[in-house]
Design a protein around this motif. Sequence first.
Motif, PDB file in Angstrom:
ATOM      1  N   GLY A 239       0.794  -1.220   0.000  1.00 57.85           N
ATOM      2  CA  GLY A 239       0.000   0.000   0.000  1.00 57.85           C
ATOM      3  C   GLY A 239       0.825   1.267   0.000  1.00 57.85           C
ATOM      4  O   GLY A 239       0.274   2.374  -0.045  1.00 57.85           O
ATOM      5  N   CYS A 240       2.138   1.140   0.051  1.00 54.41           N
ATOM      6  CA  CYS A 240       3.013   2.326   0.040  1.00 54.41           C
ATOM      7  C   CYS A 240       2.887   3.013  -1.322  1.00 54.41           C
ATOM      8  O   CYS A 240       3.177   2.426  -2.365  1.00 54.41           O
ATOM      9  CB  CYS A 240       4.458   1.898   0.292  1.00 54.41           C
ATOM     10  SG  CYS A 240       5.634   3.259   0.262  1.00 54.41           S
TER      11      CYS A 240
ATOM     12  N   ILE B 147       1.312   5.257  -8.016  1.00 48.45           N
ATOM     13  CA  ILE B 147       0.113   6.058  -8.280  1.00 48.45           C
ATOM     14  C   ILE B 147       0.348   7.185  -9.278  1.00 48.45           C
ATOM     15  O   ILE B 147      -0.610   7.762  -9.800  1.00 48.45           O
ATOM     16  CB  ILE B 147      -0.468   6.653  -6.976  1.00 48.45           C
ATOM     17  CG1 ILE B 147       0.521   7.628  -6.319  1.00 48.45           C
ATOM     18  CG2 ILE B 147      -0.880   5.545  -6.005  1.00 48.45           C
ATOM     19  CD1 ILE B 147      -0.083   8.440  -5.192  1.00 48.45           C
ATOM     20  N   GLY B 148       1.612   7.498  -9.567  1.00 48.84           N
ATOM     21  CA  GLY B 148       1.873   8.593 -10.496  1.00 48.84           C
ATOM     22  C   GLY B 148       3.143   8.374 -11.301  1.00 48.84           C
ATOM     23  O   GLY B 148       4.135   7.867 -10.777  1.00 48.84           O
TER      24      GLY B 148
ATOM     25  N   ASN C 188      -5.529   4.579  -7.183  1.00 49.94           N
ATOM     26  CA  ASN C 188      -5.674   3.156  -6.882  1.00 49.94           C
ATOM     27  C   ASN C 188      -4.502   2.321  -7.397  1.00 49.94           C
ATOM     28  O   ASN C 188      -4.468   1.109  -7.205  1.00 49.94           O
ATOM     29  CB  ASN C 188      -6.984   2.625  -7.484  1.00 49.94           C
ATOM     30  CG  ASN C 188      -8.195   3.318  -6.894  1.00 49.94           C
ATOM     31  OD1 ASN C 188      -8.291   3.479  -5.681  1.00 49.94           O
ATOM     32  ND2 ASN C 188      -9.115   3.752  -7.749  1.00 49.94           N
ATOM     33  N   GLY C 189      -3.563   2.976  -8.052  1.00 52.29           N
ATOM     34  CA  GLY C 189      -2.392   2.273  -8.567  1.00 52.29           C
ATOM     35  C   GLY C 189      -2.444   2.099 -10.073  1.00 52.29           C
ATOM     36  O   GLY C 189      -3.493   1.791 -10.636  1.00 52.29           O
TER      37      GLY C 189
ATOM     38  N   CYS D 211       2.076  11.382  -1.306  1.00 45.75           N
ATOM     39  CA  CYS D 211       2.546  10.005  -1.470  1.00 45.75           C
ATOM     40  C   CYS D 211       3.539   9.701  -0.353  1.00 45.75           C
ATOM     41  O   CYS D 211       3.964  10.604   0.369  1.00 45.75           O
ATOM     42  CB  CYS D 211       3.215   9.797  -2.840  1.00 45.75           C
ATOM     43  SG  CYS D 211       4.686  10.807  -3.089  1.00 45.75           S
ATOM     44  N   GLU D 212       3.897   8.433  -0.220  1.00 42.84           N
ATOM     45  CA  GLU D 212       4.923   8.061   0.764  1.00 42.84           C
ATOM     46  C   GLU D 212       6.330   8.209   0.175  1.00 42.84           C
ATOM     47  O   GLU D 212       7.255   8.634   0.855  1.00 42.84           O
ATOM     48  CB  GLU D 212       4.726   6.614   1.239  1.00 42.84           C
ATOM     49  CG  GLU D 212       3.688   6.439   2.316  1.00 42.84           C
ATOM     50  CD  GLU D 212       2.270   6.662   1.796  1.00 42.84           C
ATOM     51  OE1 GLU D 212       1.557   7.508   2.382  1.00 42.84           O
ATOM     52  OE2 GLU D 212       1.875   6.006   0.809  1.00 42.84           O
ATOM     53  N   ILE D 213       6.495   7.820  -1.098  1.00 43.41           N
ATOM     54  CA  ILE D 213       7.818   7.858  -1.729  1.00 43.41           C
ATOM     55  C   ILE D 213       7.744   8.614  -3.051  1.00 43.41           C
ATOM     56  O   ILE D 213       6.899   8.316  -3.891  1.00 43.41           O
ATOM     57  CB  ILE D 213       8.367   6.439  -1.987  1.00 43.41           C
ATOM     58  CG1 ILE D 213       8.507   5.647  -0.680  1.00 43.41           C
ATOM     59  CG2 ILE D 213       9.720   6.503  -2.700  1.00 43.41           C
ATOM     60  CD1 ILE D 213       8.987   4.211  -0.861  1.00 43.41           C
ATOM     61  N   LEU D 214       8.653   9.569  -3.211  1.00 43.88           N
ATOM     62  CA  LEU D 214       8.832  10.277  -4.479  1.00 43.88           C
ATOM     63  C   LEU D 214      10.187   9.883  -5.045  1.00 43.88           C
ATOM     64  O   LEU D 214      11.199   9.965  -4.350  1.00 43.88           O
ATOM     65  CB  LEU D 214       8.765  11.790  -4.262  1.00 43.88           C
ATOM     66  CG  LEU D 214       9.087  12.674  -5.474  1.00 43.88           C
ATOM     67  CD1 LEU D 214       8.069  12.472  -6.591  1.00 43.88           C
ATOM     68  CD2 LEU D 214       9.163  14.149  -5.067  1.00 43.88           C
ATOM     69  N   ILE D 215      10.193   9.453  -6.312  1.00 42.14           N
ATOM     70  CA  ILE D 215      11.428   9.027  -6.959  1.00 42.14           C
ATOM     71  C   ILE D 215      11.693   9.918  -8.168  1.00 42.14           C
ATOM     72  O   ILE D 215      11.132   9.691  -9.245  1.00 42.14           O
ATOM     73  CB  ILE D 215      11.364   7.546  -7.401  1.00 42.14           C
ATOM     74  CG1 ILE D 215      11.098   6.634  -6.209  1.00 42.14           C
ATOM     75  CG2 ILE D 215      12.650   7.136  -8.118  1.00 42.14           C
ATOM     76  CD1 ILE D 215      10.886   5.177  -6.574  1.00 42.14           C
TER      77      ILE D 215
END
Length: 421
Positions: free
Chosen positions: A216-217, A243-244, A256-257, A292-296
Motif C-alpha cells: 500500500g506504500c 500512483i503517479g 488506486n495504482g 505520497c509516501e515515496i517520491l522518486i
Amino acid sequence: MATITLEQEINPWEAQAARFDFAARKLNLDEGLWRVLRHPSREIIVHFPVTMDDGRIEMFTGFRVLHSQARGPGKGGIRYSPDVTLDEVRALASWMTWKCAVVNIPFGGAKGGVICDPKRMSIGEVERMTRRYTAEIIEFIGPEKDVPAPDMGTNEQTMAWIMDTYSMHQRQTVTSVVTGKPVNIGGSRGRREATGRGVRVMCDEALKYLQMPVNGCRVIIQGFGNVGSNAANLMRERGYKIIGIAEYDGGLYNPNGIDICSLLEHRQRNGTVLGFKGAEPADSLDLLTTDCEILIPAATENVITSRNAERIKARIICEGANGPTTAVADEILADKKVFIIPDILANSGGVTASYFEWVQDRQGYFWKESVVNEQLESILAESFDDVVRYSDAHGVNNRIAAYMLAIDRVAFTIKQRGIYA
C-alpha cells in the motif's frame, strides 16, 4: 541562508561543491586533501568534425572529465544532449567519485558528454560522431585508466561503437574499456535493470529503517526511462502502489495504482505514456508535490528546488537521477523531516553492476543474472546501513553522511598512497 539566484542554485558544479565543502568541514579534513579532492584531476575539451548524411561537415564539442583515480580507474557515463556543459560534466564526475566510494568499489569518478541532439540525428550520424569522439579521447580512456558507460542519450549500441573503435586502434578486442555493452560482446546480465533495482532496494531499506509497511506504500516516479520504468516494475512486484508517473511530455495519475505492465506495453507500442487508459492525465510538475509516501525523481537534475520544495508531501525521496535536489531545497526538506536517500547512494546500483561487468570482462568469465542480482542487493543494503549509521553517529542528514563517508574513504586512500612530487 545567504540569498542566491536560481541560476546559482541550479548550477550542478556549485551544488556539488557546496555539499562537498560542508561535509569536508564536518570531517575536519586536512586543508591540503581538501584542495586535492575539490578539483578534477583532468578536464578534456575536444572539438571535432563529423560528415552528416547530406554531405555537410558539422563541428561538435565533447568533454571528458576525470575527477579522481585515487581508488582505481575513472568510471562514469557519457551523455549526448544539447544541454551538456563543462560544469555539468565536472559535477557528474565528482559525484561518481563519491558514489563509487559510498558503495566501496575500486573506481574513481569520471564523466563525459557531447553537445548534440541525438533525436535529430540519423543512426549513421550518431555512429560517426561517437567513433570520432572516441578517437579524440582515446589516449585518456582504457580498462586501467577511465572506463566510460551509457548515460542520457547513449545506450548499449553507443558503448559497442566505443569498444569497437578503441579495439581497432589497439589492434585487439578490449571489452573492458567500457561497461553497459550488449551481453553478447561482454556486457553483464542484469546491468540494464541494475539502477532501477538499486532504487527498489533503497526504498525497501528505508521502509525497514522507518518501520513503514511496503504494502500500500504510494509511489510517484518522475521519469519513465530505463531507471524509472525498471524501478516501477520491480517495485510493483514487491507490493508498492505506483500512483503517479511524470514524464517530460505529460504525466499519469491513478490513486488506486497504475498497472505498470500494461503501461510498459502501451509505451512500447506508442513511444509515450500519454493516452494510457489506466490512469488520468496529470501535470508532471504537479505530480512532484502530490501526496505520497515515496517520491522518486529519476530523470534529470534540479527538479526539486526552492520553488517547489515547501510543497513536497512525500515522506521519502529516493533520488534515482543525479542531482535532482538543489542544496537550497535540501535545507527546506530537512526542516520538513523528509527522509532523503541521496543520489550518490540511491542510484549506485548502475555503477555497482558496471563494476561487476568490468570484473567479468577482465576474468573472461560471466556470471548468472541471479548471482549479479544477489551481489548487487547485498552491497547496496550494506551501503545503506553504512550511510544511516554515519548519519546517526555524526548528527547529519543522509546526504551529508554519504558525502562524509565517501570523502573519508577517498582521503584515507590518498594519504596511504602519498602525494607524488
